[in-house]
Design a protein around this motif. Structure first.
Motif, PDB file in Angstrom:
ATOM      1  N   THR A 247      -6.304   4.977 -33.935  1.00  0.00           N
ATOM      2  CA  THR A 247      -6.910   5.878 -34.928  1.00  0.00           C
ATOM      3  C   THR A 247      -8.304   5.396 -35.311  1.00  0.00           C
ATOM      4  OG1 THR A 247      -5.646   4.598 -36.525  1.00  0.00           O
ATOM      5  CG2 THR A 247      -4.821   6.799 -36.000  1.00  0.00           C
ATOM      6  N   LEU A 248      -8.430   4.084 -35.451  1.00  0.00           N
ATOM      7  CA  LEU A 248      -9.729   3.519 -35.821  1.00  0.00           C
ATOM      8  C   LEU A 248     -10.726   3.672 -34.669  1.00  0.00           C
ATOM      9  CD1 LEU A 248     -11.462   2.048 -37.810  1.00  0.00           C
ATOM     10  CD2 LEU A 248     -10.498  -0.119 -37.024  1.00  0.00           C
ATOM     11  N   ARG A 249     -10.237   3.431 -33.444  1.00  0.00           N
ATOM     12  CA  ARG A 249     -11.132   3.547 -32.284  1.00  0.00           C
ATOM     13  C   ARG A 249     -11.641   4.973 -32.147  1.00  0.00           C
ATOM     14  NH1 ARG A 249      -6.843   0.802 -29.544  1.00  0.00           N
ATOM     15  NH2 ARG A 249      -6.649   2.469 -28.012  1.00  0.00           N
ATOM     16  N   GLU A 250     -10.740   5.924 -32.419  1.00  0.00           N
ATOM     17  CA  GLU A 250     -11.140   7.330 -32.364  1.00  0.00           C
ATOM     18  C   GLU A 250     -12.264   7.618 -33.362  1.00  0.00           C
ATOM     19  OE1 GLU A 250      -7.038   9.477 -30.892  1.00  0.00           O
ATOM     20  OE2 GLU A 250      -7.546   9.460 -33.035  1.00  0.00           O
ATOM     21  N   CYS A 251     -12.081   7.066 -34.572  1.00  0.00           N
ATOM     22  CA  CYS A 251     -13.083   7.318 -35.625  1.00  0.00           C
ATOM     23  C   CYS A 251     -14.452   6.775 -35.230  1.00  0.00           C
ATOM     24  CB  CYS A 251     -12.661   6.654 -36.935  1.00  0.00           C
ATOM     25  SG  CYS A 251     -11.298   7.478 -37.703  1.00  0.00           S
ATOM     26  N   LEU A 252     -14.448   5.649 -34.521  1.00  0.00           N
ATOM     27  CA  LEU A 252     -15.721   4.986 -34.239  1.00  0.00           C
ATOM     28  C   LEU A 252     -16.289   5.318 -32.862  1.00  0.00           C
ATOM     29  CD1 LEU A 252     -15.190   1.464 -35.799  1.00  0.00           C
ATOM     30  CD2 LEU A 252     -16.861   3.180 -36.480  1.00  0.00           C
ATOM     31  N   ALA A 253     -15.610   6.183 -32.118  1.00  0.00           N
ATOM     32  CA  ALA A 253     -16.085   6.491 -30.764  1.00  0.00           C
ATOM     33  C   ALA A 253     -17.421   7.231 -30.811  1.00  0.00           C
ATOM     34  CB  ALA A 253     -15.044   7.331 -30.040  1.00  0.00           C
ATOM     35  N   PHE A 254     -18.269   6.920 -29.837  1.00  0.00           N
ATOM     36  CA  PHE A 254     -19.593   7.558 -29.774  1.00  0.00           C
ATOM     37  C   PHE A 254     -19.690   8.426 -28.526  1.00  0.00           C
ATOM     38  CE2 PHE A 254     -20.468   4.338 -32.803  1.00  0.00           C
ATOM     39  CZ  PHE A 254     -21.613   4.710 -33.486  1.00  0.00           C
ATOM     40  N   SER A 255     -20.147   9.664 -28.696  1.00  0.00           N
ATOM     41  CA  SER A 255     -20.438  10.484 -27.524  1.00  0.00           C
ATOM     42  C   SER A 255     -21.783  10.024 -26.961  1.00  0.00           C
ATOM     43  CB  SER A 255     -20.515  11.953 -27.923  1.00  0.00           C
ATOM     44  OG  SER A 255     -21.668  12.157 -28.707  1.00  0.00           O
TER      45      SER A 255
ATOM     46  N   ALA B 233     -30.904  -3.472 -27.173  1.00  0.00           N
ATOM     47  CA  ALA B 233     -29.556  -3.028 -27.527  1.00  0.00           C
ATOM     48  C   ALA B 233     -29.006  -2.033 -26.524  1.00  0.00           C
ATOM     49  CB  ALA B 233     -29.554  -2.390 -28.913  1.00  0.00           C
ATOM     50  N   MET B 234     -27.695  -2.065 -26.347  1.00  0.00           N
ATOM     51  CA  MET B 234     -26.999  -0.966 -25.680  1.00  0.00           C
ATOM     52  C   MET B 234     -25.624  -0.810 -26.301  1.00  0.00           C
ATOM     53  SD  MET B 234     -25.908  -2.192 -21.847  1.00  0.00           S
ATOM     54  CE  MET B 234     -24.388  -1.359 -21.478  1.00  0.00           C
ATOM     55  N   LEU B 235     -25.060   0.411 -26.174  1.00  0.00           N
ATOM     56  CA  LEU B 235     -23.796   0.699 -26.845  1.00  0.00           C
ATOM     57  C   LEU B 235     -22.788   1.224 -25.823  1.00  0.00           C
ATOM     58  CD1 LEU B 235     -23.438   2.345 -30.301  1.00  0.00           C
ATOM     59  CD2 LEU B 235     -21.868   2.954 -28.487  1.00  0.00           C
ATOM     60  N   ILE B 236     -21.621   0.546 -25.768  1.00  0.00           N
ATOM     61  CA  ILE B 236     -20.563   0.954 -24.848  1.00  0.00           C
ATOM     62  C   ILE B 236     -19.451   1.567 -25.678  1.00  0.00           C
ATOM     63  CG2 ILE B 236     -18.904   0.168 -23.117  1.00  0.00           C
ATOM     64  CD1 ILE B 236     -20.781  -2.438 -23.033  1.00  0.00           C
ATOM     65  N   SER B 237     -19.104   2.816 -25.360  1.00  0.00           N
ATOM     66  CA  SER B 237     -18.013   3.449 -26.089  1.00  0.00           C
ATOM     67  C   SER B 237     -17.061   4.110 -25.112  1.00  0.00           C
ATOM     68  CB  SER B 237     -18.575   4.483 -27.066  1.00  0.00           C
ATOM     69  OG  SER B 237     -17.519   5.193 -27.655  1.00  0.00           O
ATOM     70  N   THR B 238     -15.825   3.603 -25.065  1.00  0.00           N
ATOM     71  CA  THR B 238     -14.788   4.225 -24.234  1.00  0.00           C
ATOM     72  C   THR B 238     -13.590   4.446 -25.129  1.00  0.00           C
ATOM     73  OG1 THR B 238     -13.573   2.238 -23.598  1.00  0.00           O
ATOM     74  CG2 THR B 238     -15.563   2.719 -22.366  1.00  0.00           C
TER      75      THR B 238
ATOM     76  N   GLN C  65     -18.246   3.459 -16.752  1.00  0.00           N
ATOM     77  CA  GLN C  65     -18.594   3.730 -18.154  1.00  0.00           C
ATOM     78  C   GLN C  65     -19.714   2.798 -18.619  1.00  0.00           C
ATOM     79  OE1 GLN C  65     -14.555   3.175 -19.360  1.00  0.00           O
ATOM     80  NE2 GLN C  65     -14.171   5.365 -19.626  1.00  0.00           N
ATOM     81  N   ILE C  66     -19.668   1.550 -18.165  1.00  0.00           N
ATOM     82  CA  ILE C  66     -20.740   0.624 -18.553  1.00  0.00           C
ATOM     83  C   ILE C  66     -22.054   1.018 -17.896  1.00  0.00           C
ATOM     84  CG2 ILE C  66     -21.512  -1.774 -18.360  1.00  0.00           C
ATOM     85  CD1 ILE C  66     -18.765  -2.681 -18.891  1.00  0.00           C
ATOM     86  N   LYS C  67     -21.961   1.466 -16.657  1.00  0.00           N
ATOM     87  CA  LYS C  67     -23.174   1.918 -15.973  1.00  0.00           C
ATOM     88  C   LYS C  67     -23.825   3.072 -16.731  1.00  0.00           C
ATOM     89  CE  LYS C  67     -22.590   0.346 -11.269  1.00  0.00           C
ATOM     90  NZ  LYS C  67     -21.941   0.570  -9.974  1.00  0.00           N
ATOM     91  N   THR C  68     -22.993   4.001 -17.178  1.00  0.00           N
ATOM     92  CA  THR C  68     -23.515   5.133 -17.940  1.00  0.00           C
ATOM     93  C   THR C  68     -24.189   4.639 -19.226  1.00  0.00           C
ATOM     94  OG1 THR C  68     -21.599   6.329 -17.143  1.00  0.00           O
ATOM     95  CG2 THR C  68     -22.923   7.410 -18.824  1.00  0.00           C
ATOM     96  N   ALA C  69     -23.491   3.739 -19.923  1.00  0.00           N
ATOM     97  CA  ALA C  69     -24.050   3.215 -21.179  1.00  0.00           C
ATOM     98  C   ALA C  69     -25.406   2.550 -20.926  1.00  0.00           C
ATOM     99  CB  ALA C  69     -23.080   2.213 -21.800  1.00  0.00           C
ATOM    100  N   TYR C  70     -25.492   1.841 -19.819  1.00  0.00           N
ATOM    101  CA  TYR C  70     -26.748   1.155 -19.486  1.00  0.00           C
ATOM    102  C   TYR C  70     -27.844   2.172 -19.163  1.00  0.00           C
ATOM    103  CZ  TYR C  70     -29.951  -1.945 -16.971  1.00  0.00           C
ATOM    104  OH  TYR C  70     -31.056  -2.633 -16.550  1.00  0.00           O
ATOM    105  N   GLN C  71     -27.461   3.242 -18.456  1.00  0.00           N
ATOM    106  CA  GLN C  71     -28.433   4.293 -18.146  1.00  0.00           C
ATOM    107  C   GLN C  71     -29.049   4.856 -19.433  1.00  0.00           C
ATOM    108  OE1 GLN C  71     -29.784   5.296 -15.443  1.00  0.00           O
ATOM    109  NE2 GLN C  71     -28.567   3.902 -14.170  1.00  0.00           N
ATOM    110  N   ILE C  72     -28.186   5.089 -20.421  1.00  0.00           N
ATOM    111  CA  ILE C  72     -28.677   5.634 -21.692  1.00  0.00           C
ATOM    112  C   ILE C  72     -29.660   4.642 -22.327  1.00  0.00           C
ATOM    113  CG2 ILE C  72     -28.032   6.427 -24.007  1.00  0.00           C
ATOM    114  CD1 ILE C  72     -25.297   7.212 -22.815  1.00  0.00           C
TER     115      ILE C  72
END
Lengths: 271, 422
Positions: free
Chosen positions: B17-25, B45-50, B121-128
């Motif tokens: 439930t907490l992970r859902e609340c903090l998830a980032f699109s 900085a980079m942000l990884i959200s899965t 997913q990490i690759k995507t986060a890094y791309q951003i």
């Protein structure tokens, strides 16, 4: 002495294939394959040299006959390996070839006085075709064993060492089928060549020689197996068992008949 | 001095439930990176959200401040008091942060060890992060190393081998029987999540026609439409056994849906082509006696679970090898990181000396008014030469590659001796 070089290549190839079986690294399988190719090339050269030197096809004592057996198994395996990519089969073929060659090397290689019968083209065709056929059956037996191992693993639901390393039942089955088909075609062709030769030398096609009878039995057995496959779909486990039984009969036809029974094939396996 | 810091929470520290609340699109991630970029405490900085983790990877000179910035941002952006998630957060610095990133990307930290999605997913986060220009020298190097390590772990260990889900285990088993699923016909009896998933796996592996049998024909038709297959009536199953190769059963029936006698007569008519039954139902739908018939294979849910457990154990064993690869990579990254430190330290040292010299020259020249401009220049040159000569040996020592283990000690001592960290 060339036979020892050949044996060393085959033994190294065996080691390569076993390393592949245990460690599952493709590089070992490739090494095993190329070592076998190298051994096969040396072997071919040795046999060719012998042929030219003596002026007749080198099958006049047990040493030479076994050497030709090893040579055909190696050759037939290389062809099937290339065609079906059944990598793990080398684990069966390479040691088999090595054992045959080691046994061959144990027998003295003294030339016998041969009455020029070995110069006949039909005889060479007969021997080569029959040996290629029997080598194919030997591989079919190996594939059959692998099939039974794999099927047992799947049926008993115990997925151990072999389950992970062996290919699908389907691939084993089709490879075994192809081996038997090739073996049967070559055996038929070789037997016909033998009949023609017998007619030319002894004046009759069939002389109720024990070897002839047992070859006939072998031929009928494989004919029955193929027939059943084509008509009612004998495949899988039953086909695998039949391939193993068939090869056992071949072993008897090849060795047992020569040693236990008398006949005009005897002189080829004299010591 | 810049340090690598990782802060976040994952499936081990926070409930779903907490992970859902903090998830980032992806869009939210961009916004977050913008905010971090503006913060003076965060350099990169980079942000990884899965679904299993939310993590911020930073290069910062001030860990506490940076961590507070992120916490406050999370709290404001997600409308959640800091106290709600603070306890679930972990903060790794330096080697620990590097190791954590390597482990996550190699799927050693995943809920299902060895699952392959995380690297993507990490690759995507890094791309951003690249597109928002929030990654710099440190993170670029770290991420490239990470991708390399993850690939090595995947190719050198069996961490991703063998199925760890029931439906996938069934498919893998089928491959050992059929080799390929091309043209193989599939019959789905009943319905259910796992069974449908198995059918989807088979379709993805180019299975042939899909047939669906359901007690309620209408439901069967609906399901068949989803798989672009054909619905058959429940009573027709026996007849179709002759034509299908894989049967997946998942009904609520208390009795066997397919019995041994039903199959026995079929085998001959099928000309011994193999039949594979996957029984996902409890109680069982498929008579286990069928497994004893030639060329037919039955696996029930317990058998499949057994396979999954075994495979899971295998993966965990392989994970140990993976950890070793990660450890090696952490050490080699540290070497790079330290070599990077040397230059700034030397530069800072020289700057400090030059500042002192400049100050002192200024003071001295104020009392020596009679000197000409040429004299001023000569004094300047002399002090510069002195700084150079004084710093020559220390610089050589710091730059030398001879003693890796001691390098950080010397650097640390230098920084302390000359108070460079203030």
């Amino acid at each position: 002495m060339e036979i020892f070089i050949v044996i060393i290549f085959y033994l190294l190839s065996t080691i390569g294939y076993f390393a592949y079986l245990f460690l599952q690294k493709d590089v070992f399988q490739q090494t095993g394959f190329y070592l076998l190719v190298a051994g096969f090339c040396c072997h071919t050269a040795a046999i060719g040299f012998r042929f030219i030197q003596s002026g007749h096809f080198p099958v006049n004592n047990l040493h030479e006959v076994l050497s030709i057996v090893g040579w055909t198994i190696a050759g037939v395996f290389l062809v099937f390996q290339y065609r079906f990519q059944l990598k793990v089969l080398g684990v069966y073929a390479a040691p088999l070839v090595s054992i045959v060659m080691v046994i061959a090397a144990k027998f003295p290689n003294a030339p016998h006085q041969m009455n020029n019968i070995l110069n006949n083209l039909w005889l060479v065709v007969h021997v080569v075709a029959v040996f290629i056929g029997e080598a194919s059956f030997a591989l079919a037996c190996g594939v059959g064993l692998l099939y039974l191992l794999q099927e047992h693993a799947i049926k008993s639901k115990k997925h151990g060492f072999f389950f992970r390393r062996l290919p699908s039942l389907e691939l084993l089955d089709t490879t075994g089928y192809a081996c038997i088909l090739t073996g049967f075609a070559m055996l038929t062709f070789g037997l016909i060549a033998g009949f023609v030769y017998a007619k030319a030398v002894w004046g009759r096609f069939w002389s109720w020689d024990p070897k002839e009878i047992w070859s006939g039995i072998t031929w009928l057995l494989y004919a029955a197996l193929l027939h059943q496959r084509l008509t009612v779909g004998w495949r899988g486990r039953r086909a695998a068992i039949m391939a193993i039984i068939g090869f056992a009969i071949i072993l008897f036809t090849f060795l047992g008949v020569n040693f236990l029974l008398q006949g005009h094939h005897g002189e080829f396996t004299k010591l | 001095m810049l340090d690598i810091v990782l802060m976040g929470l994952n499936h081990k520290t926070a409930p779903v439930t907490l992970r859902e609340c903090l998830a980032f699109s992806e869009d939210e991630t961009s916004v977050a990176l913008k905010v971090f970029q503006e913060s003076p405490a965060i350099t990169e900085a980079m942000l990884i959200s899965t679904c299993n983790r939310v993590e911020v990877l930073m290069a910062t000179r001030d860990t506490t401040n940076a961590a507070d910035t992120v916490k406050v941002f999370f709290s404001e952006f997600k409308n959640l008091p800091v106290s709600e998630f603070e306890k679930s957060l972990y903060i790794h610095e330096g080697d620990d942060a590097v190791r954590h990133v390597f482990r996550v990307a190699s799927s050693l930290d995943s809920m299902v060890v060895g699952e392959p999605q995380i690297l993507g997913q990490i690759k995507t986060a890094y791309q951003i992060a690249i597109s928002k220009k929030t990654s710099g020298v440190l993170l670029n190097k770290l991420l490239h190393r990470t991708f390399f390590v993850a690939k090595r772990v995947r190719s050198e260990t069996g961490i991703g081998d063998h199925a760890v889900s029931i439906s996938y285990a069934a498919v893998e088993l089928g491959r050992k029987i059929f080799g390929t699923f091309e043209g193989k016909k599939v019959l789905l009896i009943g319905a259910g999540e796992m069974a449908e998933l198995a059918v989807e796996h088979l379709i993805r592996n180019r299975a042939g026609d899909i047939l669906v049998a359901n007690r309620t024909f209408k439901n069967g038709v609906a399901l068949a439409r989803r798989f672009k297959g054909q619905a058959i009536r429940f009573e027709e199953i026996t007849g179709f056994l002759e034509h299908v190769d894989i049967i997946i059963s998942s009904t609520g029936s208390p009795d066997y849906v397919v019995t041994r006698d039903q199959v026995k007569g079929i085998i001959r008519r099928r000309r011994n082509r193999p039949l594979f039954f996957i029984d996902i139902a409890v109680p069982r739908d498929i008579d286990p006696g069928i497994n004893r018939l030639t060329n037919s294979y039955v696996y029930d849910i317990d058998d499949l679970k057994g396979i999954v457990d075994e495979n899971m154990e295998d993966r965990n064993r392989e994970a140990i090898k993976g950890e070793r690869i990660v450890d090696e990579a952490v050490i080699s990254f540290r070497h790079w990181f330290e070599s990077l430190d040397v230059i700034p330290t030397i530069v800072e040292l020289r700057n400090k000396m030059e500042d002192i010299a400049k100050g002192e020259i200024k003071k001295t020249l104020q009392t020596l008014k009679h000197l000409s401009d040429d004299d001023h220049e000569a004094i300047g040159r002399m002090t510069n030469a002195m700084i150079k000569k004084i710093l020559h040996d220390p610089t050589l020592l710091l730059k030398s590659n001879g003693h890796h283990q001691n390098k950080s000690v010397y650097l640390d001592a230098t920084r302390k001796l000359f108070k460079l960290d203030e």
